[in-house]
Scaffold this motif. Structure first.
Motif, short mmCIF file in Angstrom:
data_model
loop_
_atom_site.label_atom_id
_atom_site.label_comp_id
_atom_site.label_asym_id
_atom_site.label_seq_id
_atom_site.Cartn_x
_atom_site.Cartn_y
_atom_site.Cartn_z
N VAL A 15 -37.71 -31.92 -1.47
CA VAL A 15 -38.64 -32.28 -2.55
C VAL A 15 -39.55 -31.08 -2.87
O VAL A 15 -39.86 -30.83 -4.04
N ALA A 16 -39.92 -30.32 -1.84
CA ALA A 16 -40.77 -29.13 -2.08
C ALA A 16 -40.06 -28.15 -3.01
O ALA A 16 -40.69 -27.50 -3.85
N SER A 17 -38.73 -28.09 -2.89
CA SER A 17 -37.98 -27.16 -3.76
C SER A 17 -37.95 -27.67 -5.21
O SER A 17 -37.77 -26.90 -6.14
N ILE A 18 -38.15 -28.98 -5.40
CA ILE A 18 -38.19 -29.53 -6.77
C ILE A 18 -39.58 -29.34 -7.38
O ILE A 18 -39.72 -28.91 -8.52
N VAL A 19 -40.63 -29.66 -6.61
CA VAL A 19 -41.98 -29.61 -7.21
C VAL A 19 -42.50 -28.17 -7.35
O VAL A 19 -43.38 -27.91 -8.17
#
Ligand SMILES: C[S@@+](CC[C@H](N)C(=O)[O-])C[C@H]1O[C@@H](n2cnc3c(N)ncnc32)[C@H](O)[C@@H]1O
Length: 268
Positions: free
Chosen positions: A55-59
């Motif tokens: 998720v960190a790579s998306i946000v």
């Protein structure tokens, strides 16, 4: 009773490897939630942080991912995994460390069936979500037990030990899709999606099934309370049933998961 005191470095390290199952269905949940660049996201019960790192790579750098879990050994692994994820020890029932209306998305992936007080979880999520923010979770469907759970119940019945095993179904606080809808309504959320998906896993051996199960349940065994002889008897029946499900790819096991998404209305 679920214990949060049974985790070990070995169980945590094992989960970091076998948790790819939860990771792959977790990615579907993230898709259902529509997580996007720049959002602030809270991963509750993050385990060793595989999904939080994704998720960190998306946000991205404009967003933020906070990952909490009650098990310090798993939080330590989550913190090491991705420097962009802020990992802390914490519980779903108490999000007081976070200000009101501070997250766009709160999610729990394969967590809520371990927690008895679901209204408290929802009210905490409600408080920390911004108006228009989304709550999402995946959880074992009460109305359709996983193959592994059905085989456990069968093995306990066949050995005459059902009454003595502590958590005979393996997952203590399951809810049905209807109960999820009722929880959302009672918590003031607007349900956006409540559906059951069938997930197929392949395991290579009965030993792999046991390892995955014990590390995913952080040491809570459905056979707690039985002697080692009794456990062995149950395992013999269970393992034979698993072998009946072997095909060319391995032991085929189905899981049935509720994927639930709800919104905190802009005007409540
Ligand atoms: C099957 S693991 C799922 C981990 C992670 N969400 C994932 O997708 O891999 C279940 C997690 O729920 C956590 N958990 C259990 N009780 C909890 C609670 N009351 N609050 C938050 N997390 C909890 C456990 O510590 C464990 O890490």
């Amino acid at each position: 009773m679920v214990s949060l005191n049974l985790d070990t470095p070995e169980l945590a390290a094992t989960y970091d490897v076998v948790g790819h199952r939860q990771f792959s269905h977790g990615k579907l949940l993230i898709q259902d939630l529509g997580v996007r660049y720049g959002q602030r996201v809270l991963d509750v019960g993050a385990g060793t942080g595989l999904l939080a790192a994704y998720v960190a790579s998306i946000v991205g750098p404009q967003g933020k991912v906070v990952a909490i879990d009650p098990l310090p050994l798993r939080v330590e692994l989550a913190g090491k995994k991705a420097s962009e994820v802020e990992a802390h020890v914490g519980r779903a029932e108490d999000l007081s460390a976070y200000p009101a209306s501070s997250f766009d998305v709160v999610y729990l992936n394969s967590v809520i069936h371990w927690i008895a007080d679901k209204p408290k979880v929802l009210s905490e999520a409600w408080r920390v979500l911004k108006p228009g923010g989304k709550l999402g979770f995946t959880t074992a469907a009460k109305e359709k037990p996983h193959d592994v759970e059905r085989l456990r119940v069968l093995a306990l019945e066949q050995t005459g030990l059902s009454e003595r095993a502590q958590v005979s179904s393996g997952i203590p606080h399951r809810v049905s899709a209807d109960e999820v809808r009722a929880l959302f309504a009672a918590g003031g959320f607007q349900a956006k999606q409540v559906l059951i998906r069938t997930i197929v896993d392949y395991q290579q051996s009965a030993e792999d099934v046991h390892r995955a199960s014990l590390s995913s349940s952080f040491g809570n065994s459905h056979l707690a309370g039985l002697s080692s002889d009794e456990r062995e008897r149950v395992h013999r029946v269970f393992d034979a049933e698993l072998e009946k499900r072997r095909d060319a790819q391995g032991i085929r096991l189905e899981r049935y998961l509720i994927f639930a998404v709800a919104e905190k209305p802009v005007v409540s």
